[in-house]
Scaffold this motif. Structure first.
Motif, PDB file in Angstrom:
ATOM      1  N   UNK A 135      27.735  -3.861 -44.660  1.00  0.00           N
ATOM      2  CA  UNK A 135      27.784  -3.741 -46.120  1.00  0.00           C
ATOM      3  C   UNK A 135      26.683  -2.798 -46.595  1.00  0.00           C
ATOM      4  N   UNK A 136      25.483  -2.927 -46.046  1.00  0.00           N
ATOM      5  CA  UNK A 136      24.378  -2.035 -46.430  1.00  0.00           C
ATOM      6  C   UNK A 136      24.696  -0.592 -46.093  1.00  0.00           C
ATOM      7  N   UNK A 137      25.305  -0.360 -44.922  1.00  0.00           N
ATOM      8  CA  UNK A 137      25.697   0.999 -44.535  1.00  0.00           C
ATOM      9  C   UNK A 137      26.697   1.578 -45.524  1.00  0.00           C
ATOM     10  N   UNK A 138      27.664   0.769 -45.921  1.00  0.00           N
ATOM     11  CA  UNK A 138      28.670   1.220 -46.885  1.00  0.00           C
ATOM     12  C   UNK A 138      27.990   1.565 -48.206  1.00  0.00           C
ATOM     13  N   UNK A 139      27.073   0.731 -48.670  1.00  0.00           N
ATOM     14  CA  UNK A 139      26.350   0.999 -49.918  1.00  0.00           C
ATOM     15  C   UNK A 139      25.546   2.297 -49.800  1.00  0.00           C
ATOM     16  N   UNK A 140      24.884   2.486 -48.668  1.00  0.00           N
ATOM     17  CA  UNK A 140      24.104   3.720 -48.463  1.00  0.00           C
ATOM     18  C   UNK A 140      25.008   4.946 -48.455  1.00  0.00           C
ATOM     19  N   UNK A 179      26.029  -5.596 -55.224  1.00  0.00           N
ATOM     20  CA  UNK A 179      26.255  -5.295 -56.642  1.00  0.00           C
ATOM     21  C   UNK A 179      26.555  -3.817 -56.852  1.00  0.00           C
ATOM     22  N   UNK A 180      25.896  -2.960 -56.103  1.00  0.00           N
ATOM     23  CA  UNK A 180      26.143  -1.518 -56.220  1.00  0.00           C
ATOM     24  C   UNK A 180      27.581  -1.195 -55.809  1.00  0.00           C
ATOM     25  N   UNK A 181      28.009  -1.765 -54.681  1.00  0.00           N
ATOM     26  CA  UNK A 181      29.386  -1.537 -54.238  1.00  0.00           C
ATOM     27  C   UNK A 181      30.369  -2.040 -55.278  1.00  0.00           C
ATOM     28  N   UNK A 182      30.093  -3.224 -55.822  1.00  0.00           N
ATOM     29  CA  UNK A 182      30.991  -3.802 -56.825  1.00  0.00           C
ATOM     30  C   UNK A 182      31.084  -2.921 -58.068  1.00  0.00           C
ATOM     31  N   UNK A 183      29.958  -2.391 -58.514  1.00  0.00           N
ATOM     32  CA  UNK A 183      29.945  -1.535 -59.708  1.00  0.00           C
ATOM     33  C   UNK A 183      30.615  -0.190 -59.461  1.00  0.00           C
ATOM     34  N   UNK A 184      30.424   0.376 -58.278  1.00  0.00           N
ATOM     35  CA  UNK A 184      30.929   1.721 -57.999  1.00  0.00           C
ATOM     36  C   UNK A 184      32.412   1.740 -57.639  1.00  0.00           C
ATOM     37  N   UNK A 185      32.830   0.856 -56.740  1.00  0.00           N
ATOM     38  CA  UNK A 185      34.208   0.914 -56.244  1.00  0.00           C
ATOM     39  C   UNK A 185      34.907  -0.437 -56.228  1.00  0.00           C
ATOM     40  N   UNK A 186      34.181  -1.509 -56.521  1.00  0.00           N
ATOM     41  CA  UNK A 186      34.748  -2.853 -56.479  1.00  0.00           C
ATOM     42  C   UNK A 186      34.679  -3.422 -55.073  1.00  0.00           C
ATOM     43  N   UNK A 187      34.562  -4.738 -54.985  1.00  0.00           N
ATOM     44  CA  UNK A 187      34.466  -5.383 -53.674  1.00  0.00           C
ATOM     45  C   UNK A 187      35.754  -5.249 -52.871  1.00  0.00           C
ATOM     46  N   UNK A 188      36.867  -4.987 -53.538  1.00  0.00           N
ATOM     47  CA  UNK A 188      38.126  -4.819 -52.817  1.00  0.00           C
ATOM     48  C   UNK A 188      38.084  -3.588 -51.911  1.00  0.00           C
ATOM     49  N   UNK A 189      37.116  -2.719 -52.112  1.00  0.00           N
ATOM     50  CA  UNK A 189      36.896  -1.546 -51.261  1.00  0.00           C
ATOM     51  C   UNK A 189      36.519  -1.982 -49.840  1.00  0.00           C
ATOM     52  N   UNK A 190      35.906  -3.153 -49.735  1.00  0.00           N
ATOM     53  CA  UNK A 190      35.442  -3.676 -48.444  1.00  0.00           C
ATOM     54  C   UNK A 190      36.585  -4.355 -47.701  1.00  0.00           C
ATOM     55  N   UNK A 191      36.538  -4.350 -46.362  1.00  0.00           N
ATOM     56  CA  UNK A 191      37.499  -5.156 -45.601  1.00  0.00           C
ATOM     57  C   UNK A 191      37.345  -6.637 -45.977  1.00  0.00           C
ATOM     58  N   UNK A 192      38.386  -7.418 -45.801  1.00  0.00           N
ATOM     59  CA  UNK A 192      38.404  -8.823 -46.219  1.00  0.00           C
ATOM     60  C   UNK A 192      37.220  -9.614 -45.664  1.00  0.00           C
ATOM     61  N   UNK A 193      36.887  -9.418 -44.379  1.00  0.00           N
ATOM     62  CA  UNK A 193      35.776 -10.162 -43.777  1.00  0.00           C
ATOM     63  C   UNK A 193      34.453  -9.844 -44.479  1.00  0.00           C
ATOM     64  N   UNK A 198      27.890   5.220 -50.011  1.00  0.00           N
ATOM     65  CA  UNK A 198      28.315   5.433 -51.397  1.00  0.00           C
ATOM     66  C   UNK A 198      27.200   6.094 -52.213  1.00  0.00           C
ATOM     67  N   UNK A 199      25.962   5.666 -51.978  1.00  0.00           N
ATOM     68  CA  UNK A 199      24.815   6.284 -52.683  1.00  0.00           C
ATOM     69  C   UNK A 199      24.680   7.755 -52.296  1.00  0.00           C
ATOM     70  N   UNK A 200      24.879   8.028 -51.012  1.00  0.00           N
ATOM     71  CA  UNK A 200      24.776   9.424 -50.537  1.00  0.00           C
ATOM     72  C   UNK A 200      25.880  10.283 -51.156  1.00  0.00           C
ATOM     73  N   UNK A 201      27.088   9.735 -51.229  1.00  0.00           N
ATOM     74  CA  UNK A 201      28.194  10.456 -51.866  1.00  0.00           C
ATOM     75  C   UNK A 201      27.895  10.712 -53.337  1.00  0.00           C
ATOM     76  N   UNK A 202      27.353   9.687 -53.998  1.00  0.00           N
ATOM     77  CA  UNK A 202      26.999   9.797 -55.424  1.00  0.00           C
ATOM     78  C   UNK A 202      25.935  10.877 -55.616  1.00  0.00           C
ATOM     79  N   UNK A 203      24.975  10.908 -54.712  1.00  0.00           N
ATOM     80  CA  UNK A 203      23.875  11.865 -54.820  1.00  0.00           C
ATOM     81  C   UNK A 203      24.314  13.293 -54.541  1.00  0.00           C
ATOM     82  N   UNK A 204      25.369  13.469 -53.752  1.00  0.00           N
ATOM     83  CA  UNK A 204      25.830  14.814 -53.407  1.00  0.00           C
ATOM     84  C   UNK A 204      26.774  15.394 -54.457  1.00  0.00           C
ATOM     85  N   UNK A 205      27.157  14.583 -55.440  1.00  0.00           N
ATOM     86  CA  UNK A 205      28.075  15.074 -56.495  1.00  0.00           C
ATOM     87  C   UNK A 205      27.335  15.871 -57.536  1.00  0.00           C
TER      88      UNK A 205
END
Length: 152
Positions: free
Chosen positions: A138-143, A85-99, A145-152
């Motif tokens: 997926x969890x790594x990607x979310x983490x 849900x975090x990935x979907x809200x921040x960048x959308x699921x299309x950010x993820x590879x198809x698999x 994104x959270x780290x990027x968000x926190x560094x802004x």
């Protein structure tokens, strides 16, 4: 006490109200003493009680283990859905590879499914380790994104 000791049954004594009580602490010692005393009915009753307690303890251990596994699975699923849900809200699921998109949708649509069940829903199907690997990605990607968000 001396008679029991002569049969290698270690008995203890206790002084209560000026009377001595001879007792056996271990159930195996009680069984041995009853056997020596040729008390088969009492022996069977003690053995039945021991078996009942062993079965009850085994069932309780199994239920506790099962409950712990269920809790672990539910918590892991909840965390994974939060990451998706975090990935979907921040960048959308299309950010993820198809698999990863496919497995993310299946996880969100089936929050109670096991890793094996999720793997069976995949096209093509995937084993538990493959499902686990993709969900960790997926969890790594979310983490990240959270780290990027926190560094802004």
């Amino acid at each position: 006490m001396d008679i029991l000791k002569s049969f290698d049954v270690d008995a203890k004594t206790l002084n209560r109200k000026n009377k001595f009580i001879v007792y056996l602490k271990d159930s195996e010692k009680v069984v041995d003493a009853l056997n020596i005393m040729e008390a088969p009915i009492a022996l069977l009753e003690v053995e039945t009680i021991k078996i009942d307690k062993q079965m009850s303890n085994k069932i309780n251990r199994q239920m506790n283990c099962d409950q712990a596994n269920i809790n672990k699975t539910v918590n892991a699923s909840r965390r994974m859905i939060e990451d998706i849900n975090y990935i979907e809200e921040e960048v959308g699921l299309s950010y993820l590879p198809e698999k990863l998109q496919q497995i993310a949708r299946i996880r969100v649509e089936n929050p109670d499914a096991s890793l094996q069940e999720i793997g069976e829903m995949m096209v093509p199907s995937l084993g538990k380790s493959g499902v686990n690997h993709r969900l960790r990605k997926i969890s790594e990607i979310a983490e990240n994104l959270r780290a990027e968000e926190g560094s802004k």
